[in-house]
Design a protein around this motif. Sequence first.
Motif, PDB file in Angstrom:
ATOM      1  N   ILE A 105       0.827  -1.020  -0.206  1.00 19.75           N
ATOM      2  CA  ILE A 105       0.134   0.107  -0.243  1.00 19.75           C
ATOM      3  C   ILE A 105       1.058   1.122  -0.493  1.00 19.75           C
ATOM      4  CG2 ILE A 105      -1.803   1.085   1.357  1.00 19.75           C
ATOM      5  CD1 ILE A 105      -3.058  -1.334   2.358  1.00 19.75           C
ATOM      6  N   GLU A 106       1.924   1.383   0.238  1.00 18.98           N
ATOM      7  CA  GLU A 106       2.608   2.292   0.735  1.00 18.98           C
ATOM      8  C   GLU A 106       3.391   3.020  -0.357  1.00 18.98           C
ATOM      9  OE1 GLU A 106       6.999   3.567   3.407  1.00 18.98           O
ATOM     10  OE2 GLU A 106       5.101   2.583   4.743  1.00 18.98           O
ATOM     11  N   ARG A 107       4.292   0.871  -1.033  1.00 19.82           N
ATOM     12  CA  ARG A 107       4.578   1.655  -2.355  1.00 19.82           C
ATOM     13  C   ARG A 107       3.769   2.370  -3.471  1.00 19.82           C
ATOM     14  NH1 ARG A 107       6.455  -3.185  -1.299  1.00 19.82           N
ATOM     15  NH2 ARG A 107       5.711  -4.029  -2.320  1.00 19.82           N
ATOM     16  N   GLN A 108       2.039   1.539  -3.349  1.00 21.13           N
ATOM     17  CA  GLN A 108       1.229   2.263  -4.263  1.00 21.13           C
ATOM     18  C   GLN A 108       0.665   3.468  -3.978  1.00 21.13           C
ATOM     19  OE1 GLN A 108       0.268   0.606  -7.139  1.00 21.13           O
ATOM     20  NE2 GLN A 108       1.382  -1.072  -6.736  1.00 21.13           N
ATOM     21  N   THR A 109       0.690   4.163  -2.987  1.00 15.25           N
ATOM     22  CA  THR A 109       0.948   5.675  -1.937  1.00 15.25           C
ATOM     23  C   THR A 109       1.921   5.931  -2.925  1.00 15.25           C
ATOM     24  OG1 THR A 109      -0.241   4.897  -0.441  1.00 15.25           O
ATOM     25  CG2 THR A 109       0.325   7.067  -0.577  1.00 15.25           C
ATOM     26  N   ASP A 110       3.109   5.751  -2.796  1.00 15.42           N
ATOM     27  CA  ASP A 110       3.857   6.337  -3.419  1.00 15.42           C
ATOM     28  C   ASP A 110       3.403   6.260  -4.546  1.00 15.42           C
ATOM     29  OD1 ASP A 110       5.671   6.779  -0.862  1.00 15.42           O
ATOM     30  OD2 ASP A 110       7.075   5.299  -0.988  1.00 15.42           O
ATOM     31  N   LYS A 111       3.802   5.700  -5.679  1.00 15.67           N
ATOM     32  CA  LYS A 111       3.295   5.368  -7.220  1.00 15.67           C
ATOM     33  C   LYS A 111       2.442   6.398  -7.317  1.00 15.67           C
ATOM     34  CE  LYS A 111       4.455   0.657  -8.324  1.00 15.67           C
ATOM     35  NZ  LYS A 111       4.215  -0.124  -8.469  1.00 15.67           N
ATOM     36  N   LEU A 112       1.012   7.136  -7.265  1.00 10.24           N
ATOM     37  CA  LEU A 112       0.120   7.778  -6.849  1.00 10.24           C
ATOM     38  C   LEU A 112       0.651   8.955  -6.265  1.00 10.24           C
ATOM     39  CD1 LEU A 112      -2.625   5.054  -5.887  1.00 10.24           C
ATOM     40  CD2 LEU A 112      -2.644   6.362  -8.095  1.00 10.24           C
ATOM     41  N   ASP A 113       1.202   8.897  -5.734  1.00 15.44           N
ATOM     42  CA  ASP A 113       1.895  10.668  -5.323  1.00 15.44           C
ATOM     43  C   ASP A 113       2.777  11.335  -6.103  1.00 15.44           C
ATOM     44  OD1 ASP A 113       0.303  10.831  -3.225  1.00 15.44           O
ATOM     45  OD2 ASP A 113       2.635   9.948  -2.024  1.00 15.44           O
ATOM     46  N   ARG A 114       3.408  10.127  -7.361  1.00 18.34           N
ATOM     47  CA  ARG A 114       4.069  11.069  -8.187  1.00 18.34           C
ATOM     48  C   ARG A 114       3.366  10.521  -8.961  1.00 18.34           C
ATOM     49  NH1 ARG A 114       7.795   6.826  -8.561  1.00 18.34           N
ATOM     50  NH2 ARG A 114       7.406   5.474  -6.566  1.00 18.34           N
ATOM     51  N   SER A 120      -0.356  17.097 -12.215  1.00 20.40           N
ATOM     52  CA  SER A 120      -0.448  18.877 -11.808  1.00 20.40           C
ATOM     53  C   SER A 120      -0.700  19.522 -12.782  1.00 20.40           C
ATOM     54  CB  SER A 120       0.133  18.482  -9.849  1.00 20.40           C
ATOM     55  OG  SER A 120       1.199  18.910 -10.290  1.00 20.40           O
ATOM     56  N   PRO A 121      -1.031  20.688 -13.107  1.00 17.01           N
ATOM     57  CA  PRO A 121      -1.144  21.637 -13.591  1.00 17.01           C
ATOM     58  C   PRO A 121       0.286  22.723 -13.424  1.00 17.01           C
ATOM     59  CG  PRO A 121      -3.782  21.609 -13.140  1.00 17.01           C
ATOM     60  CD  PRO A 121      -2.080  20.661 -12.041  1.00 17.01           C
ATOM     61  N   GLN A 122       0.753  22.391 -12.727  1.00 15.59           N
ATOM     62  CA  GLN A 122       2.149  23.497 -11.617  1.00 15.59           C
ATOM     63  C   GLN A 122       3.211  22.757 -12.584  1.00 15.59           C
ATOM     64  OE1 GLN A 122       1.484  23.046  -7.843  1.00 15.59           O
ATOM     65  NE2 GLN A 122      -0.077  24.506  -7.504  1.00 15.59           N
ATOM     66  N   ARG A 124       3.346  20.485 -14.827  1.00 16.89           N
ATOM     67  CA  ARG A 124       3.361  20.649 -16.133  1.00 16.89           C
ATOM     68  C   ARG A 124       4.145  22.284 -16.598  1.00 16.89           C
ATOM     69  NH1 ARG A 124      -2.468  18.971 -18.966  1.00 16.89           N
ATOM     70  NH2 ARG A 124      -2.302  17.363 -16.975  1.00 16.89           N
ATOM     71  N   ALA A 125       3.679  23.363 -15.946  1.00 16.68           N
ATOM     72  CA  ALA A 125       4.072  24.589 -17.306  1.00 16.68           C
ATOM     73  C   ALA A 125       5.747  24.490 -16.535  1.00 16.68           C
ATOM     74  CB  ALA A 125       2.854  25.072 -16.139  1.00 16.68           C
ATOM     75  N   VAL A 126       5.521  23.934 -15.236  1.00 19.18           N
ATOM     76  CA  VAL A 126       7.507  23.780 -15.081  1.00 19.18           C
ATOM     77  C   VAL A 126       7.929  23.326 -15.765  1.00 19.18           C
ATOM     78  CG1 VAL A 126       9.354  23.373 -13.065  1.00 19.18           C
ATOM     79  CG2 VAL A 126       7.080  24.514 -13.098  1.00 19.18           C
ATOM     80  N   GLY A 127       7.749  21.974 -16.007  1.00 14.95           N
ATOM     81  CA  GLY A 127       8.195  20.932 -16.806  1.00 14.95           C
ATOM     82  C   GLY A 127       8.177  21.349 -18.399  1.00 14.95           C
ATOM     83  N   GLY A 128       7.285  21.812 -18.825  1.00 14.01           N
ATOM     84  CA  GLY A 128       7.149  21.914 -19.927  1.00 14.01           C
ATOM     85  C   GLY A 128       7.696  22.775 -20.796  1.00 14.01           C
TER      86      GLY A 128
END
Length: 128
Positions: A105-114, A120-122, A124-128
């Motif tokens: 569950i912790e690994r899945q939570t970490d993956k979901l956080d990533r 997230s729009p912030q 995308r704007a920074v990376g994009g």
Amino acid sequence: MTVAEDVKQAIQAFLVPELDAIKAQIAEVRGVQSQMSERLSEQAAQILAQRHESAEASARMETRLDGRMDRIESKIGAIESALGARIDHMEASFTARMDRVEDKIERQTDKLDRVIMLLSPQNRAVGG
């Protein structure tokens, strides 16, 4: 003979058979009492012997029951011990599985956080 002597002889003649009969009855009663006493003594001896046999039988039965109870208690103790060991094993197994589930569950939570961070729009704007 005088009248007094005649009366005395008549009384004795009458009393002697009566006394003999009474003495015979007394002797008969004493004989019956003696027989009854013997029978009662024999019965008392039999009762005492039976009582002694019953006490011995009771003691043997108690010894056997104590032995059986000891064996039953021993078996119950072995079963309790085995069940305790199984419960301990199952508890350890369950704890290990829960730890693995929590890790997943912790690994899945970490993956979901990533993934959320990437989407997230912030970011995308920074990376994009």
